[in-house]
Scaffold this motif. Structure first.
Motif, short mmCIF file in Angstrom:
data_model
loop_
_atom_site.label_atom_id
_atom_site.label_comp_id
_atom_site.label_asym_id
_atom_site.label_seq_id
_atom_site.Cartn_x
_atom_site.Cartn_y
_atom_site.Cartn_z
N ALA A 187 0.87 -1.14 -0.17
CA ALA A 187 0.11 0.17 -0.01
C ALA A 187 0.88 1.21 0.08
O ALA A 187 0.43 2.24 -0.70
N GLU A 188 2.20 1.21 0.66
CA GLU A 188 2.82 2.28 0.78
C GLU A 188 3.72 2.70 -0.33
O GLU A 188 4.51 3.47 -0.44
N HIS A 189 3.92 1.58 -1.28
CA HIS A 189 4.98 1.51 -2.15
C HIS A 189 4.22 1.36 -3.77
O HIS A 189 4.32 0.46 -4.04
N ASP A 190 4.03 2.55 -4.27
CA ASP A 190 3.23 2.32 -5.39
C ASP A 190 3.72 1.63 -6.75
O ASP A 190 3.50 0.83 -7.28
N ALA A 191 5.26 2.12 -6.80
CA ALA A 191 6.02 1.42 -7.76
C ALA A 191 6.28 0.08 -7.70
O ALA A 191 6.15 -0.71 -8.47
N LEU A 192 6.50 -0.61 -6.29
CA LEU A 192 6.39 -1.94 -5.97
C LEU A 192 5.24 -2.59 -6.47
O LEU A 192 5.44 -3.74 -7.15
N SER A 193 3.95 -2.07 -6.07
CA SER A 193 2.73 -2.84 -6.38
C SER A 193 2.55 -2.64 -7.84
O SER A 193 2.07 -3.53 -8.54
N SER A 194 3.01 -1.59 -8.69
CA SER A 194 2.95 -1.59 -10.00
C SER A 194 3.74 -2.52 -10.80
O SER A 194 3.56 -3.11 -11.87
N VAL A 195 4.92 -3.10 -10.43
CA VAL A 195 5.58 -4.27 -10.66
C VAL A 195 4.44 -5.44 -10.84
O VAL A 195 4.51 -6.13 -11.76
N LEU A 196 3.94 -5.66 -9.84
CA LEU A 196 2.92 -6.69 -9.82
C LEU A 196 1.74 -6.44 -10.52
O LEU A 196 1.28 -7.62 -11.31
N VAL A 197 1.17 -5.09 -10.62
CA VAL A 197 -0.21 -5.26 -11.65
C VAL A 197 0.19 -4.96 -12.99
O VAL A 197 -0.71 -4.65 -13.66
N GLY A 198 1.35 -4.27 -13.22
CA GLY A 198 1.68 -4.08 -14.35
C GLY A 198 1.33 -2.76 -15.10
O GLY A 198 1.06 -1.76 -14.12
N SER A 199 1.73 -2.61 -16.33
CA SER A 199 1.43 -1.29 -16.94
C SER A 199 0.99 -1.57 -18.29
O SER A 199 0.80 -2.74 -18.81
N VAL A 200 0.55 -0.41 -19.05
CA VAL A 200 0.22 -0.65 -20.46
C VAL A 200 0.92 -1.54 -21.22
O VAL A 200 0.54 -2.57 -21.79
N ASP A 201 2.30 -1.47 -21.26
CA ASP A 201 3.28 -2.31 -21.78
C ASP A 201 3.47 -3.59 -21.17
O ASP A 201 4.20 -4.42 -21.80
N ARG A 202 3.21 -3.49 -19.76
CA ARG A 202 3.72 -4.92 -19.19
C ARG A 202 2.72 -5.45 -18.41
O ARG A 202 2.39 -4.84 -17.46
N PRO A 203 1.76 -6.39 -19.03
CA PRO A 203 0.64 -6.94 -18.31
C PRO A 203 0.93 -7.55 -17.05
O PRO A 203 2.01 -7.99 -16.77
N GLY A 204 0.03 -7.30 -15.94
CA GLY A 204 0.39 -7.77 -14.48
C GLY A 204 -0.78 -8.65 -14.17
O GLY A 204 -1.66 -9.17 -14.99
N MET A 205 -1.01 -8.63 -12.70
CA MET A 205 -2.00 -9.35 -12.18
C MET A 205 -3.16 -8.22 -12.13
O MET A 205 -3.03 -7.16 -11.66
N ASP A 206 -4.40 -8.70 -12.12
CA ASP A 206 -5.65 -8.11 -11.88
C ASP A 206 -6.03 -8.19 -10.35
O ASP A 206 -5.42 -9.23 -9.94
N LEU A 207 -7.04 -7.61 -9.92
CA LEU A 207 -7.34 -7.84 -8.40
C LEU A 207 -7.72 -9.26 -8.17
O LEU A 207 -7.31 -9.76 -7.12
N ALA A 208 -8.51 -9.84 -8.98
CA ALA A 208 -8.73 -11.38 -8.82
C ALA A 208 -7.85 -12.14 -8.74
O ALA A 208 -7.41 -12.95 -7.89
N GLY A 209 -6.67 -11.76 -9.58
CA GLY A 209 -5.34 -12.67 -9.66
C GLY A 209 -4.66 -12.24 -8.29
O GLY A 209 -4.06 -13.44 -7.76
N ILE A 210 -4.61 -11.29 -7.82
CA ILE A 210 -3.99 -10.98 -6.60
C ILE A 210 -4.64 -11.96 -5.45
O ILE A 210 -4.13 -12.53 -4.56
N GLY A 211 -6.21 -11.83 -5.53
CA GLY A 211 -6.90 -12.76 -4.49
C GLY A 211 -6.39 -14.05 -4.56
O GLY A 211 -6.06 -14.74 -3.46
N ARG A 212 -6.21 -14.56 -5.96
CA ARG A 212 -5.87 -15.99 -6.05
C ARG A 212 -4.39 -16.23 -5.47
O ARG A 212 -4.12 -17.30 -4.86
N MET A 213 -3.58 -15.33 -5.84
CA MET A 213 -2.29 -15.29 -5.09
C MET A 213 -2.09 -15.47 -3.73
O MET A 213 -1.68 -16.32 -3.04
N PHE A 214 -2.91 -14.78 -2.95
CA PHE A 214 -3.06 -15.06 -1.70
C PHE A 214 -3.54 -16.24 -1.24
O PHE A 214 -3.22 -16.77 -0.07
N THR A 215 -4.46 -16.63 -1.86
CA THR A 215 -5.23 -18.07 -1.42
C THR A 215 -3.98 -19.42 -1.67
O THR A 215 -4.00 -20.13 -0.82
N ARG A 216 -3.09 -19.09 -2.74
CA ARG A 216 -2.06 -19.98 -3.01
C ARG A 216 -0.93 -19.78 -1.80
O ARG A 216 -0.55 -20.99 -1.23
#
Lengths: 232, 232
Positions: A187-216
């Protein structure tokens, strides 16, 4: 002769990605050195020299990981100690909240903590450039001391089954604290979380994906607790 | 597949030599692990993370030496923890008598202690079989952190010249304690001292030679103190 630098892939042209990777390496790096420090502290509670040495070996392995991550930050022309600074408070808070009462709690903490960190960073690794990914995966190859921890914990429970209940509660507390600190870091480090959620050129996880990650991650934690003979 | 054992040379047929070598490896081994432990403890007094990391790197190097010595004891079919046991009290006494008051005293202790141990074991190495000698010399190759210690101590003295007086006194105390503990170890372990003084088949040092050895060690200590900018 100076050591040849690892080439910087094009993805580093994205300053946001670079910041995110520096954050990621910084958080990993400080995580390793603080784990090393805490294990060295926990080693003092060991009942005998042999156990103390096993714990010191774990601390030494964490230190080896630390130096690899630190050296990569230097390669990226970043002061590694500056990169770690934003994360020191988080880890100090985590360690303060989870100070082991005896060496068994220390061992469970090292085992569960290493496992959680490993799962989490492995998930993130999928979204990294190849060089950073290799470094992160290599760092997480484990301290190779799981067998020792499992034997010690299972042995202690055999001797006194009540230990199992106490350590199971302890494992749950560790998991809770780790998750709450991890959420805070993201929450405190936007750049860090954007590595995970990606950007226009770099696809990342969506919110549902993040949920599944925590389940795993939670499921893997449960399995680890079972290996120790503990209810998660 | 099991790791091939280092062959035992004929000199090990002399049970007194074997006992002496086991004692020597035991004392070295415990010396390394207790140095590692104390450095980890001293690291806490570091003024910043970078200095803490340098001290932790020294502790890690000592741990690496420890594992080599421990593994050789295992190769000699000796329980390494039993071999260390007779020497634990000596080192605990030494460390209790020389608890550093700050991280500079900790650095000087590591530097002076490593140097003294290195000189002393190098002298002994001349009287050992080749395999043991190589291991001992390899272990003593130093933790490679002298430059860091010299810079830190000289820097601190530049900032506050009174520090130089205090650390010089500290160095003298370390030397005194180390010599008194070393003499005690030798007096209490006949087999160990017989490695040094030899037997009918294995010529060693005579009393005058031992005297000259201590002179050499004292001179080397003086030079080390000078490198730190301290009067011995």
């Amino acid at each position: 002769m100076a050591k040849p630098k690892t080439p910087k892939p094009a993805v580093f042209d994205d300053p946001n990605y670079l910041t995110g990777v520096v954050d990621l390496l910084g958080v990993l790096c400080y995580g390793e050195i603080s784990a090393c420090e805490r294990l060295a502290e926990d080693a003092k509670m060991a009942p005998d020299l042999k156990t103390k040495v096993e714990i010191a070996a774990m601390a030494t392995a964490e230190f080896g990981h630390f130096t690899k991550l630190r050296d990569r930050l230097v390669e990226l022309d970043v002061d590694p100690y500056e990169a770690m600074k934003p994360f020191t408070a988080t880890f100090e808070r985590f360690h303060k909240q989870t100070a082991p009462a005896d060496y068994l709690e220390g061992l469970v903490k090292a085992y569960v903590g290493d496992g959680l960190a490993s799962d989490f960073y492995r998930e993130i690794a999928a979204y990294l450039d190849e060089n950073t990914r290799e470094l992160v995966l290599d760092t997480l190859s484990g301290t190779g001391h799981s067998k020792f921890v499992i034997e010690q914990v299972r042995g202690a429970i055999r001797e006194n089954p009540r230990v199992g209940g106490r350590l199971a509660l302890w494992g749950r507390r560790l998991m809770g604290e780790a998750l709450s600190q991890a959420q805070r870091v993201i929450a405190e480090h936007d750049a860090l979380s954007s590595v995970l959620v990606g950007s226009v050129d770099r696809p990342g996880m969506d919110l549902a994906g993040i949920g599944r990650m925590f389940t795993r991650i939670t499921e893997a934690h449960t399995k680890r607790m079972e290996k120790l003979g503990l209810a998660a």
